[in-house]
Design an enzyme around this catalytic site. Sequence first.
Site, PDB file in Angstrom:
ATOM      1  CB  SER A   1      -1.846  -1.985  -2.297  1.00 38.70           C
ATOM      2  OG  SER A   1      -0.593  -1.785  -1.699  1.00 38.70           O
TER       3      SER A   1
ATOM      4  CG  ASP B   1      -2.273  -2.237   1.365  1.00 37.17           C
ATOM      5  OD1 ASP B   1      -3.236  -2.542   0.639  1.00 37.17           O
ATOM      6  OD2 ASP B   1      -1.089  -2.405   1.039  1.00 37.17           O
TER       7      ASP B   1
END
Length: 388
Positions: free
Chosen positions: A58, A206
């Site tokens: 991320s 993510d």
Amino acid sequence: MNSSKKTNTKRILSIDGGGIRGCLTLGYLQNIETIVRKELNKEDAVLSDYFDLIGGTSTGALIAAQLALGFDVATIRKHYEKLGKKVFSKPAYLIKHLPLIGRLVDKLYTKWSVKPLEKAIKEIISEKITLGSLSIKTGLCIVTKRADNFSTWPFINHPEGKFFEDNCDIPLWKILRASSAAPTFFKPIELDVGLPAEPDFGMFVDGGVSMANNPALQLFLIATLDGFPYHWPANKEDLLIVSVGTGFWKRRLDTKKLKNPWNIFWAQNVPEMLMLDACDNTELLMQYLSNSPTNRYINYEIGDLSGDLLSGQPSLSYVRYNVELETSENYRKYHGDKNSDIAAALSKYSEADIERLREMDKGSNTDELLELGDIFAKEEVKAEHFIL
């Protein structure tokens, strides 16, 4: 990959996910860069000169990619000073004239428009750079989650990787966009991870939606397992992993709320519970595999594992840095007079301030997070952590 290194030790840098709290990592990285420059006797050395593999999830993936491309930490810091205010600026759905419906829509759909995120990534990472680009100066791993088949999907740039031929032409910005697509915050992205003759379209989100929001253990496996191309030896002298987090604290829920029968309460809290367990288990295993000078207290039963070692001999050298986002009162309760400068820095924040700083998508926290990262790093990063 790094000809300027002084030893044959393989070095890995791991950076957690955490949204705008990625700012907290930059103080640590700045201090590590200063140590590296002294170690390599090179004033303009960057972390890609020192680490053989840099990986992240991320926001950590975005930082890792910049480091692997040869950016210095000061440049990345300038990017982050602007990033949060851009990325978390445009709600996905804005219904000003119908506030009640607007709040309902906010609960049902992703919170933020993905357009500012994509624009911000492309302003930092050229659209021409692919996973296989020679402009990437060291090993790079970006952890994503392929949601359509539930698999954790680490993209690596090693030319002998099993899927390198399939993935090497994917633009790097798209992979970073995938790793940043936190469910409820940003919508997923579709990527073709197959060959031109055999396309394979997957939906990616993510990488934090896995056991690898803290990717340190994933990177250890990538470095040492036969299924991956690195095949680095697993022992204290030959492998160093430096892991940098995006803030931690003791979670506390009101017991009255836990009696709440509504599904939406549990839907909001269970994912965080599972992610916290995953991060704690990653730290536990990394400490169990090593004899780290930075062992963290995990819980009342197992303590900090300072007397535990899985195989009798360390499988790596490992250090972990992370900002403790607690009030000054709680910090002193947990640590006594240790690191009094940190306790003093936290004293200006109320409990409400600390709760605000814990939010992943509050761009206005940027400057305070950068300052806290600097203060913690000054106390915690030691040159001896990098002498093997």
